[in-house]
Design a protein around this motif. Structure first.
Motif, mmCIF file in Angstrom:
data_model
loop_
_atom_site.group_PDB
_atom_site.id
_atom_site.type_symbol
_atom_site.label_atom_id
_atom_site.label_comp_id
_atom_site.label_asym_id
_atom_site.label_seq_id
_atom_site.Cartn_x
_atom_site.Cartn_y
_atom_site.Cartn_z
ATOM 1 N N LEU A 82 0.806 -1.213 0.000
ATOM 2 C CA LEU A 82 0.000 0.000 0.000
ATOM 3 C C LEU A 82 0.845 1.271 0.000
ATOM 4 O O LEU A 82 1.959 1.286 0.520
ATOM 5 N N PRO A 83 0.307 2.358 -0.560
ATOM 6 C CA PRO A 83 0.977 3.662 -0.483
ATOM 7 C C PRO A 83 0.566 4.409 0.776
ATOM 8 O O PRO A 83 -0.503 4.166 1.338
ATOM 9 N N ALA A 84 1.412 5.317 1.212
ATOM 10 C CA ALA A 84 1.065 6.231 2.303
ATOM 11 C C ALA A 84 0.578 7.544 1.698
ATOM 12 O O ALA A 84 1.051 7.958 0.643
ATOM 13 N N PRO A 85 -0.375 8.219 2.343
ATOM 14 C CA PRO A 85 -0.820 9.522 1.831
ATOM 15 C C PRO A 85 0.233 10.596 2.102
ATOM 16 O O PRO A 85 1.161 10.406 2.889
ATOM 17 N N LEU A 86 0.046 11.729 1.468
ATOM 18 C CA LEU A 86 1.035 12.803 1.575
ATOM 19 C C LEU A 86 1.133 13.383 2.976
ATOM 20 O O LEU A 86 2.222 13.766 3.426
ATOM 21 N N LEU A 87 0.010 13.468 3.700
ATOM 22 C CA LEU A 87 0.007 14.166 4.988
ATOM 23 C C LEU A 87 0.133 13.200 6.168
ATOM 24 O O LEU A 87 -0.596 13.308 7.152
ATOM 25 N N VAL A 88 1.077 12.268 6.073
ATOM 26 C CA VAL A 88 1.400 11.474 7.250
ATOM 27 C C VAL A 88 2.164 12.361 8.231
ATOM 28 O O VAL A 88 2.656 13.444 7.880
ATOM 29 N N ASP A 89 2.289 11.900 9.485
ATOM 30 C CA ASP A 89 3.000 12.711 10.480
ATOM 31 C C ASP A 89 4.480 12.825 10.107
ATOM 32 O O ASP A 89 4.990 12.016 9.317
ATOM 33 N N PRO A 90 5.198 13.830 10.629
ATOM 34 C CA PRO A 90 6.577 14.087 10.203
ATOM 35 C C PRO A 90 7.512 12.895 10.343
ATOM 36 O O PRO A 90 8.332 12.638 9.453
ATOM 37 N N ASN A 120 -4.556 13.787 1.370
ATOM 38 C CA ASN A 120 -5.621 13.615 2.356
ATOM 39 C C ASN A 120 -6.716 14.662 2.173
ATOM 40 O O ASN A 120 -6.425 15.855 2.075
ATOM 41 N N PRO A 121 -7.991 14.241 2.135
ATOM 42 C CA PRO A 121 -9.069 15.224 2.042
ATOM 43 C C PRO A 121 -9.320 15.953 3.356
ATOM 44 O O PRO A 121 -9.815 17.080 3.374
ATOM 45 N N ARG A 122 -8.967 15.289 4.482
ATOM 46 C CA ARG A 122 -9.083 15.893 5.799
ATOM 47 C C ARG A 122 -7.843 15.534 6.604
ATOM 48 O O ARG A 122 -7.140 14.584 6.297
ATOM 49 N N SER A 123 -7.611 16.314 7.672
ATOM 50 C CA SER A 123 -6.361 16.149 8.411
ATOM 51 C C SER A 123 -6.532 16.636 9.844
ATOM 52 O O SER A 123 -7.397 17.480 10.132
ATOM 53 N N PRO A 124 -5.702 16.145 10.768
ATOM 54 C CA PRO A 124 -5.675 16.716 12.119
ATOM 55 C C PRO A 124 -5.167 18.151 12.137
ATOM 56 O O PRO A 124 -5.431 18.893 13.080
ATOM 57 N N LEU A 125 -4.434 18.537 11.073
ATOM 58 C CA LEU A 125 -3.889 19.891 10.985
ATOM 59 C C LEU A 125 -4.959 20.854 10.477
ATOM 60 O O LEU A 125 -5.879 20.463 9.756
ATOM 61 N N ALA A 132 0.032 23.913 3.260
ATOM 62 C CA ALA A 132 1.427 24.335 3.170
ATOM 63 C C ALA A 132 2.364 23.128 3.182
ATOM 64 O O ALA A 132 3.323 23.055 2.400
ATOM 65 N N ILE A 133 2.086 22.179 4.056
ATOM 66 C CA ILE A 133 2.902 20.963 4.120
ATOM 67 C C ILE A 133 2.738 20.157 2.830
ATOM 68 O O ILE A 133 3.711 19.605 2.297
ATOM 69 N N ALA A 134 1.522 20.093 2.321
ATOM 70 C CA ALA A 134 1.288 19.366 1.068
ATOM 71 C C ALA A 134 2.095 19.970 -0.069
ATOM 72 O O ALA A 134 2.725 19.241 -0.850
ATOM 73 N N ARG A 135 2.102 21.295 -0.181
ATOM 74 C CA ARG A 135 2.871 21.938 -1.248
ATOM 75 C C ARG A 135 4.359 21.621 -1.107
ATOM 76 O O ARG A 135 5.041 21.319 -2.094
ATOM 77 N N GLU A 136 4.851 21.663 0.113
ATOM 78 C CA GLU A 136 6.263 21.395 0.350
ATOM 79 C C GLU A 136 6.628 19.959 -0.036
ATOM 80 O O GLU A 136 7.644 19.722 -0.693
#
Length: 303
Positions: A82-90, A120-125, A132-136
């Motif tokens: 499986l792949p991990a989504p972009l907004l996993v924790d640091p 991620n369509p939703r996030s804890p952030l 901003a994190i997604a763009r980075e």
């Protein structure tokens, strides 16, 4: 905006492709054999599975079966498949970056020019921080991929129910193609594009303008599945995906808008429906190929 009209000629420009999720649990060599036997000229693969077999072995299988790899998941891996989504924790993101060069080298060796990633369509952030994190991260991954001749294809998720925990959270990030296109425009890279998924496009309202407005070089990959003809759009879950042509997606409008946007590449059948996955693997592959080649003209044929 006028709804684009699809012609038989434009339907023929799309290349049938098979996503391994449609045949969940099938070993890679069997998946490739089944895809080729059903008539698929292209497939998607999990790059983790490729590396588990060795790139050389998979290249030999691709040559034997006459199949090409259109796209690979797992640029950020989550386990063996499986792949991990972009907004996993640091910490998880840093761990996912380990082996990135090896994965990209494997994609290049396979002749694969597209690496897929899910936002991620939703996030804890909160929304601004998450974007901003997604763009980075998109910029970082796209730059690394470009060095190997690979382009990043980012997918937006438009369903709201049944999301796995890793894609969910209390704050919205984005859930539509226009929002994703805007995010990519604001991202410091020319090496990332949009992954269009017909199921999520339908869940977001099935607006042909969302596709036709994308620039010709912005659509990097396309996945297809149908939505049920009954029930509210807001109730859709991935487990209800159907073979293209068996549900309510307006395929003429979808394909016409893709054509208007200049897309002529693979269209990959991606199903997570447990009832359909329970069919014999060969039948799934055969039905998927039939769907990928016929859904575009079903609406015209039924008139």
């Amino acid at each position: 905006m006028t709804t684009p009209v699809l012609t038989d000629d434009s339907a023929g420009r799309f290349v049938p492709c098979l996503n391994p999720a449609t045949l969940s649990g099938i070993p890679l060599d069997q998946f490739l054999a089944l895809a080729a036997g059903a008539g698929f000229p292209t497939v998607e693969v999990s790059i983790q599975q490729v590396l588990a077999h060795s790139t050389t072995q998979v290249c030999d299988l691709l040559q034997e079966f006459g199949v090409k790899v259109a796209a690979a998941s797992g640029i950020l891996p989550a386990g063996p498949v499986l792949p991990a989504p972009l907004l996993v924790d640091p910490d998880t993101y840093r761990a996912c970056l380990q082996g990135l060069e090896e994965r990209l080298e494997a994609m290049a060796a396979l002749g694969c020019t597209v690496a897929t990633a899910v936002l991620n369509p939703r996030s804890p952030l909160d929304t601004d921080q998450a974007r901003a994190i997604a763009r980075e991260r998109i910029a970082q991954l796209a730059t690394a991929a470009a060095a190997h001749g690979v382009r990043l294809a980012v997918e937006t998720v438009s369903i709201h129910n049944g999301l796995p925990p890793e894609l969910d959270g209390p704050h919205p990030v984005l859930d539509s193609l226009p929002e994703l296109a805007e995010l990519l425009e604001d991202t410091d890279t020319d090496s990332a594009g949009v992954l269009v998924d017909s199921f999520h496009w339908a869940a977001a309202g099935a607006d042909p303008g969302h596709l036709a407005a994308l620039s010709p070089d912005r659509i990097t990959h396309v996945q297809i599945a149908d939505t049920p003809a009954y029930g509210a759009v807001g109730e859709l879950t991935d487990s209800r995906r159907l073979f293209p042509g068996d549900g309510a997606v307006p395929w003429q409008a979808f394909a016409g808008a893709l054509t208007q946007a200049g897309y002529t590449g693979p269209v990959s059948v991606e199903l997570f429906n447990p009832a359909l996955r329970a069919l014999p693997a060969g039948e799934i592959a055969r039905l998927a190929h039939h769907a990928a080649t016929r859904c575009w003209i079903l609406a015209e044929a039924s008139r």
